[in-house]
Design an enzyme around this catalytic site. Structure first.
Site, PDB file in Angstrom:
ATOM      1  N   ASN A  62      -1.403   4.698  -2.234  1.00  0.00           N
ATOM      2  CA  ASN A  62      -0.194   4.577  -1.432  1.00  0.00           C
ATOM      3  C   ASN A  62       0.105   5.872  -0.695  1.00  0.00           C
ATOM      4  O   ASN A  62      -0.466   6.919  -0.977  1.00  0.00           O
ATOM      5  CB  ASN A  62       0.996   4.210  -2.321  1.00  0.00           C
ATOM      6  CG  ASN A  62       0.836   2.852  -2.964  1.00  0.00           C
ATOM      7  OD1 ASN A  62       0.490   1.886  -2.311  1.00  0.00           O
ATOM      8  ND2 ASN A  62       1.076   2.786  -4.267  1.00  0.00           N
ATOM      9  N   GLY A  72      -2.649  -7.254  -1.132  1.00  0.00           N
ATOM     10  CA  GLY A  72      -3.149  -8.422  -0.423  1.00  0.00           C
ATOM     11  C   GLY A  72      -3.470  -8.158   1.032  1.00  0.00           C
ATOM     12  O   GLY A  72      -4.494  -8.620   1.560  1.00  0.00           O
ATOM     13  N   ASN A  73      -2.600  -7.429   1.724  1.00  0.00           N
ATOM     14  CA  ASN A  73      -2.860  -7.137   3.135  1.00  0.00           C
ATOM     15  C   ASN A  73      -4.082  -6.238   3.300  1.00  0.00           C
ATOM     16  O   ASN A  73      -4.900  -6.426   4.200  1.00  0.00           O
ATOM     17  CB  ASN A  73      -1.629  -6.487   3.773  1.00  0.00           C
ATOM     18  CG  ASN A  73      -0.505  -7.475   3.978  1.00  0.00           C
ATOM     19  OD1 ASN A  73      -0.727  -8.618   4.346  1.00  0.00           O
ATOM     20  ND2 ASN A  73       0.717  -7.049   3.709  1.00  0.00           N
ATOM     21  N   ASN A 161      -0.066  -6.569  -9.769  1.00  0.00           N
ATOM     22  CA  ASN A 161       0.901  -5.480  -9.680  1.00  0.00           C
ATOM     23  C   ASN A 161       2.292  -6.081  -9.869  1.00  0.00           C
ATOM     24  O   ASN A 161       2.492  -7.275  -9.678  1.00  0.00           O
ATOM     25  CB  ASN A 161       0.773  -4.718  -8.346  1.00  0.00           C
ATOM     26  CG  ASN A 161       0.863  -5.620  -7.136  1.00  0.00           C
ATOM     27  OD1 ASN A 161       1.011  -6.834  -7.248  1.00  0.00           O
ATOM     28  ND2 ASN A 161       0.762  -5.056  -5.956  1.00  0.00           N
ATOM     29  N   HIS A 163       6.206  -7.279  -9.626  1.00  0.00           N
ATOM     30  CA  HIS A 163       7.125  -7.709  -8.570  1.00  0.00           C
ATOM     31  C   HIS A 163       8.447  -8.160  -9.154  1.00  0.00           C
ATOM     32  O   HIS A 163       8.491  -8.824 -10.199  1.00  0.00           O
ATOM     33  CB  HIS A 163       6.516  -8.858  -7.753  1.00  0.00           C
ATOM     34  CG  HIS A 163       5.333  -8.438  -6.954  1.00  0.00           C
ATOM     35  ND1 HIS A 163       5.444  -7.898  -5.694  1.00  0.00           N
ATOM     36  CD2 HIS A 163       4.010  -8.433  -7.260  1.00  0.00           C
ATOM     37  CE1 HIS A 163       4.233  -7.590  -5.246  1.00  0.00           C
ATOM     38  NE2 HIS A 163       3.354  -7.905  -6.178  1.00  0.00           N
ATOM     39  N   ASN A 194       7.475  -3.470  -7.330  1.00  0.00           N
ATOM     40  CA  ASN A 194       7.745  -3.853  -5.954  1.00  0.00           C
ATOM     41  C   ASN A 194       9.000  -4.723  -5.949  1.00  0.00           C
ATOM     42  O   ASN A 194       9.261  -5.455  -6.918  1.00  0.00           O
ATOM     43  CB  ASN A 194       6.570  -4.652  -5.378  1.00  0.00           C
ATOM     44  CG  ASN A 194       5.289  -3.842  -5.318  1.00  0.00           C
ATOM     45  OD1 ASN A 194       5.113  -3.013  -4.447  1.00  0.00           O
ATOM     46  ND2 ASN A 194       4.392  -4.068  -6.271  1.00  0.00           N
ATOM     47  N   GLU A 212       8.126  -1.627  -1.139  1.00  0.00           N
ATOM     48  CA  GLU A 212       6.898  -1.543  -1.917  1.00  0.00           C
ATOM     49  C   GLU A 212       6.887  -0.320  -2.823  1.00  0.00           C
ATOM     50  O   GLU A 212       7.268   0.781  -2.402  1.00  0.00           O
ATOM     51  CB  GLU A 212       5.680  -1.507  -0.996  1.00  0.00           C
ATOM     52  CG  GLU A 212       5.359  -2.842  -0.351  1.00  0.00           C
ATOM     53  CD  GLU A 212       3.927  -2.919   0.122  1.00  0.00           C
ATOM     54  OE1 GLU A 212       3.015  -2.640  -0.674  1.00  0.00           O
ATOM     55  OE2 GLU A 212       3.709  -3.249   1.301  1.00  0.00           O
ATOM     56  N   ARG A 213       6.431  -0.544  -4.029  1.00  0.00           N
ATOM     57  CA  ARG A 213       6.260   0.542  -4.985  1.00  0.00           C
ATOM     58  C   ARG A 213       5.287   1.577  -4.410  1.00  0.00           C
ATOM     59  O   ARG A 213       4.167   1.272  -4.055  1.00  0.00           O
ATOM     60  CB  ARG A 213       5.705  -0.025  -6.297  1.00  0.00           C
ATOM     61  CG  ARG A 213       5.458   0.995  -7.389  1.00  0.00           C
ATOM     62  CD  ARG A 213       4.841   0.361  -8.631  1.00  0.00           C
ATOM     63  NE  ARG A 213       3.521  -0.189  -8.379  1.00  0.00           N
ATOM     64  CZ  ARG A 213       2.650  -0.528  -9.339  1.00  0.00           C
ATOM     65  NH1 ARG A 213       2.981  -0.388 -10.612  1.00  0.00           N
ATOM     66  NH2 ARG A 213       1.478  -1.032  -9.034  1.00  0.00           N
ATOM     67  N   CYS A 221       3.852  -7.519   2.798  1.00  0.00           N
ATOM     68  CA  CYS A 221       3.235  -7.268   1.486  1.00  0.00           C
ATOM     69  C   CYS A 221       2.636  -8.584   1.015  1.00  0.00           C
ATOM     70  O   CYS A 221       3.367  -9.548   0.754  1.00  0.00           O
ATOM     71  CB  CYS A 221       4.276  -6.745   0.492  1.00  0.00           C
ATOM     72  SG  CYS A 221       3.629  -6.523  -1.186  1.00  0.00           S
ATOM     73  N   GLY A 222       1.306  -8.634   0.915  1.00  0.00           N
ATOM     74  CA  GLY A 222       0.628  -9.874   0.558  1.00  0.00           C
ATOM     75  C   GLY A 222       0.865 -10.297  -0.875  1.00  0.00           C
ATOM     76  O   GLY A 222       1.120 -11.481  -1.150  1.00  0.00           O
ATOM     77  N   THR A 223       0.789  -9.341  -1.815  1.00  0.00           N
ATOM     78  CA  THR A 223       1.075  -9.694  -3.199  1.00  0.00           C
ATOM     79  C   THR A 223       2.551 -10.068  -3.352  1.00  0.00           C
ATOM     80  O   THR A 223       2.904 -10.948  -4.135  1.00  0.00           O
ATOM     81  CB  THR A 223       0.717  -8.550  -4.164  1.00  0.00           C
ATOM     82  OG1 THR A 223       1.402  -7.356  -3.760  1.00  0.00           O
ATOM     83  CG2 THR A 223      -0.778  -8.292  -4.193  1.00  0.00           C
TER      84      THR A 223
END
Length: 277
Positions: A62, A72-73, A161, A163, A194, A212-213, A221-223
């Site tokens: 990050n 995911g992205n 991760n 959420h 996240n 996002e974390r 954010c995909g996830t």
């Protein structure tokens, strides 16, 4: 250092072929590269490496230097990067991540790339899997969380991760720069989390804003979008397929009968170049 800059719905990454480029401290490199004033500028630095258990290994750092389990992205961007740079001829591949093996696939229509679909794996619903404080075997669905004197009802899970999903009437009213980091670092989340604020548009559409974390506010954010659909289903807001509208664009998410989450969306190369270490 040769690099390529990509984004998935505005969630942007610097991708580096770690099989050719070598540096000793990924964390420090991420801090330098991701700086939007003194570096290239990105939400994360992604290193491609060899793997003994998958086609490639993907490490994600990050903008604050912390290492992400999965993204995911970034996965969609990496899949297209690997294919278009000739590192693989496969359109369906496997990536070794800290969250396990992730399976992206390039989908072509009439000879042109239409979307990148990612098998995100199975959502993990127990507190102990998220992780989240409390009984490790319990699910955290619509449970109260007090922050800054206000009670939010949260649904928490892991997509590799952590959420924390919160449903609100209007995401535009959320002061994300203030409340996002408060929830990210809340004592309930030993590895931070996240944070997704979700507005239910209808049974097939969600509007999402994300903190996002390790990266702060991002355009997608995909996830997080995957977690949002799971939370929406668990709370009775949607069916098992929905479009998630993010600040950077739309993702299509499906919670399939095999319990896997499938995410489809774009991946775009912005530019490539040489970063002077």
């Amino acid at each position: 250092m040769q690099f390529s800059k990509w984004h998935g719905l505005g969630n942007d990454f610097v991708i580096v072929n770690g099989m050719k480029e070598h540096f000793s401290d990924y964390r420090q490199q991420a801090l330098a590269v991701c700086d939007r004033n003194f570096g290239i500028g990105a939400d994360g630095l992604v290193i491609i490496l060899p793997s003994d258990i998958a086609d490639f290994k993907m490490r994600i750092f990050n903008s604050d230097g912390s290492e992400a389990d999965m993204c995911g992205n970034a996965t969609r961007c990496v899949a297209r990067y690997l294919y278009e740079t000739g590192l693989t001829a496969k359109t369906a591949m496997t990536l070794d991540t800290l969250a396990g093996i992730i399976k992206p696939e390039l989908i072509f229509e009439n000879g042109k790339l239409a979307t990148v679909k990612v098998d995100m794996g199975q959502p993990r619903l127990k507190r102990g899997e998220t992780p989240m404080a409390g009984n490790p075997e319990e699910h955290a669905i619509h449970v109260p969380l007090e922050v800054n004197g206000k009670t939010y009802f949260v649904t928490c899970l892991s997509m590799g991760n952590p959420h924390c999903v919160i449903f609100v009437d209007d995401v535009a009213t959320i002061d994300l720069p203030v409340i996002g980091p408060k929830i990210e670092t809340h004592s309930l989340f030993p590895k931070k989390t996240n944070v997704e604020f979700i507005q239910v548009i209808d049974a097939h559409t969600l509007r999402m804003r994300v903190w996002e974390r390790g990266a702060g506010i991002t355009k997608a954010c995909g996830t997080g979008a995957s977690a949002a659909l799971v939370a929406a289903v668990l709370n009775g807001h949607t069916g098992r397929k929905a479009t998630v509208k993010l600040d950077g664009g739309n993702l299509f998410i499906e919670w399939a009968d095999n319990n896997h989450i499938y995410k489809s969306g774009p991946a775009v190369e912005v530019f490539r170049g040489e970063y002077l270490l």
